[in-house]
Design a protein around this motif. Sequence first.
Motif, PDB file in Angstrom:
ATOM      1  N   GLU A  26      12.265  -3.600  -0.006  1.00  0.00           N
ATOM      2  CA  GLU A  26      11.435  -4.744  -0.403  1.00  0.00           C
ATOM      3  C   GLU A  26      10.236  -4.941   0.517  1.00  0.00           C
ATOM      4  OE1 GLU A  26      14.134  -7.989  -0.438  1.00  0.00           O
ATOM      5  OE2 GLU A  26      14.772  -7.647  -2.504  1.00  0.00           O
ATOM      6  N   SER A  27      10.457  -4.698   1.792  1.00  0.00           N
ATOM      7  CA  SER A  27       9.377  -4.957   2.748  1.00  0.00           C
ATOM      8  C   SER A  27       8.483  -3.733   2.898  1.00  0.00           C
ATOM      9  CB  SER A  27       9.951  -5.403   4.090  1.00  0.00           C
ATOM     10  OG  SER A  27      10.849  -4.433   4.590  1.00  0.00           O
ATOM     11  N   PHE A  33       7.398   2.375  -3.359  1.00  0.00           N
ATOM     12  CA  PHE A  33       8.670   2.936  -3.836  1.00  0.00           C
ATOM     13  C   PHE A  33       9.685   1.818  -3.996  1.00  0.00           C
ATOM     14  CE2 PHE A  33      12.122   5.676  -4.513  1.00  0.00           C
ATOM     15  CZ  PHE A  33      11.651   6.971  -4.689  1.00  0.00           C
ATOM     16  N   ALA A  34       9.956   1.414  -5.216  1.00  0.00           N
ATOM     17  CA  ALA A  34      10.874   0.313  -5.473  1.00  0.00           C
ATOM     18  C   ALA A  34      12.285   0.822  -5.726  1.00  0.00           C
ATOM     19  CB  ALA A  34      10.392  -0.485  -6.680  1.00  0.00           C
ATOM     20  N   ALA A  35      13.261   0.048  -5.320  1.00  0.00           N
ATOM     21  CA  ALA A  35      14.655   0.361  -5.632  1.00  0.00           C
ATOM     22  C   ALA A  35      15.487  -0.907  -5.548  1.00  0.00           C
ATOM     23  CB  ALA A  35      15.198   1.425  -4.682  1.00  0.00           C
ATOM     24  N   GLY A  36      16.398  -1.066  -6.491  1.00  0.00           N
ATOM     25  CA  GLY A  36      17.288  -2.224  -6.505  1.00  0.00           C
ATOM     26  C   GLY A  36      18.698  -1.810  -6.126  1.00  0.00           C
TER      27      GLY A  36
ATOM     28  N   GLY B  89       2.430  -5.291 -15.125  1.00  0.00           N
ATOM     29  CA  GLY B  89       2.656  -4.891 -13.736  1.00  0.00           C
ATOM     30  C   GLY B  89       1.735  -3.759 -13.317  1.00  0.00           C
ATOM     31  N   HIS B  90       1.825  -3.390 -12.084  1.00  0.00           N
ATOM     32  CA  HIS B  90       1.049  -2.261 -11.563  1.00  0.00           C
ATOM     33  C   HIS B  90       1.933  -1.602 -10.520  1.00  0.00           C
ATOM     34  CE1 HIS B  90      -2.599  -0.075 -10.203  1.00  0.00           C
ATOM     35  NE2 HIS B  90      -2.025  -0.159  -9.024  1.00  0.00           N
ATOM     36  N   LYS B  91       2.612  -0.541 -10.942  1.00  0.00           N
ATOM     37  CA  LYS B  91       3.595   0.079 -10.064  1.00  0.00           C
ATOM     38  C   LYS B  91       3.147   1.427  -9.558  1.00  0.00           C
ATOM     39  CE  LYS B  91       7.538  -2.235 -12.120  1.00  0.00           C
ATOM     40  NZ  LYS B  91       8.627  -2.126 -13.098  1.00  0.00           N
ATOM     41  N   VAL B  92       3.390   1.629  -8.292  1.00  0.00           N
ATOM     42  CA  VAL B  92       3.128   2.918  -7.679  1.00  0.00           C
ATOM     43  C   VAL B  92       4.471   3.518  -7.301  1.00  0.00           C
ATOM     44  CG1 VAL B  92       2.058   4.105  -5.733  1.00  0.00           C
ATOM     45  CG2 VAL B  92       0.923   2.129  -6.752  1.00  0.00           C
ATOM     46  N   ARG B  93       4.692   4.740  -7.674  1.00  0.00           N
ATOM     47  CA  ARG B  93       5.884   5.447  -7.200  1.00  0.00           C
ATOM     48  C   ARG B  93       5.408   6.701  -6.499  1.00  0.00           C
ATOM     49  NH1 ARG B  93      10.980   4.764  -8.251  1.00  0.00           N
ATOM     50  NH2 ARG B  93      12.421   6.337  -7.509  1.00  0.00           N
ATOM     51  N   SER B  94       5.332   6.607  -5.195  1.00  0.00           N
ATOM     52  CA  SER B  94       4.737   7.694  -4.442  1.00  0.00           C
ATOM     53  C   SER B  94       5.767   8.422  -3.601  1.00  0.00           C
ATOM     54  CB  SER B  94       3.617   7.167  -3.552  1.00  0.00           C
ATOM     55  OG  SER B  94       3.026   8.237  -2.853  1.00  0.00           O
ATOM     56  N   GLU B  95       6.206   9.548  -4.129  1.00  0.00           N
ATOM     57  CA  GLU B  95       7.065  10.430  -3.336  1.00  0.00           C
ATOM     58  C   GLU B  95       6.259  10.942  -2.150  1.00  0.00           C
ATOM     59  OE1 GLU B  95       9.606  12.172  -7.133  1.00  0.00           O
ATOM     60  OE2 GLU B  95       8.045  13.391  -6.219  1.00  0.00           O
ATOM     61  N   PHE B  96       4.969  11.065  -2.334  1.00  0.00           N
ATOM     62  CA  PHE B  96       4.097  11.501  -1.238  1.00  0.00           C
ATOM     63  C   PHE B  96       4.202  10.568  -0.040  1.00  0.00           C
ATOM     64  CE2 PHE B  96      -0.153  10.767   0.676  1.00  0.00           C
ATOM     65  CZ  PHE B  96      -0.243  11.939   1.411  1.00  0.00           C
ATOM     66  N   MET B  97       4.031   9.271  -0.270  1.00  0.00           N
ATOM     67  CA  MET B  97       4.106   8.316   0.837  1.00  0.00           C
ATOM     68  C   MET B  97       5.508   8.269   1.434  1.00  0.00           C
ATOM     69  SD  MET B  97       1.709   5.079   0.055  1.00  0.00           S
ATOM     70  CE  MET B  97       0.337   5.103  -1.048  1.00  0.00           C
TER      71      MET B  97
END
Lengths: 181, 181
Positions: A26-27, A33-36, B89-97
Amino acid sequence: MDVKTVCLGMLSDGEASGYDLKKHFESTFGHFFAAGYGSIYPALSALLADGFVACREESQSGRPDRKVYRITDAGRQALCHSLNTSKPGHKVRSEFMATMCFAHLMDEKQLDRLLQHRIEEADEYLRMFDEIESTCMHDWPAGKKFVCGFGRALTEATKKYIEENRDLVCERPATQRSASG
Amino acid sequence: MDVKTVCLGMLSDGEASGYDLKKHFESTFGHFFAAGYGSIYPALSALLADGFVACREESQSGRPDRKVYRITDAGRQALCHSLNTSKPGHKVRSEFMATMCFAHLMDEKQLDRLLQHRIEEADEYLRMFDEIESTCMHDWPAGKKFVCGFGRALTEATKKYIEENRDLVCERPATQRSASG
DNA sequence: ATCCCCATGTAATTTGTTACATGATTGA
DNA sequence: TCAATCATGTAACAAATTACATGGGGAT
């Protein structure tokens, strides 16, 4: 790189419970990269089954028990291998941008709301980056600092662009806007 | 806002086949909203079942038949309603980061590769934006121009940040790097 | 009283990706 | 001859989100 690998990476910095990892997601990881819980707990179970982490149960007075996970040698090895061989992507899924493409079908209030909301979200992130930089960043490894700075740069660019270009879509003659629903 | 709604939005600009929509996803929408045939064709079927689009079959000489979809009044109404009520929404999923967070566990070659690859991808996008701006953007509605400019701003910020900060993670003393696998 | 924090987990659902299946035409 | 473009679709699979299920302690 999936949730499982990110959890393993987080555990390579020190032991933690699923609840702790969620906080971390969350922080500091929240902006990219979101995860629940629904992903984290199964990921930890899988890592345990793989032998990549070990688990110790901690009883706490007046609190629920917690399961504290720590990375194993095999886990560290698997993590390094994964990091050094993967081709990580960087995906954006922006319903915001998709919506903005059809701005001419929206009424001005909604348009304003969307842009305002995006700016506010950017401000929240900037406050978060400020806090990170003033508290915990000093003992972070270079990679994490790089990522934090990257997040800030993108967030600042977002805010700047919206502020400088919102008149592109707002403040048009009213006749261009169609009625909703 | 899912693939279905984006398809409906695209069709509000003019009729198209599933194949055409895929092209559109790859080009102008590619940097913020991905979709493959596996999502597009079922989405069109669903829109047809809802009565939000109509379909006409076109026979072509020497080519496979194509199904050309056009938006209906009900579809236009549903689209407007969706655009004016949703909270996109505006989601970023960055495996890079995520990967970069653990840069200290990677070897320098891999690190270089990742950063280089990201810069190259940015360059590709910038070329795409150049082409869009010099060819089709002039007859786009304001919203699409806004989104295109937004994509460019973010891409430029990405490239700039990586170029200016790659020495944060590279060119460190070799002892800080651990062996892989 | 009520809400939030702590803490773990499962099950159902949604959503999207990848692979499969087909096949003519055009350009290198 | 080989690859790419045009063109549509289904089925299997992977992955994540959401809702469900539980329950004590502390603050307002």
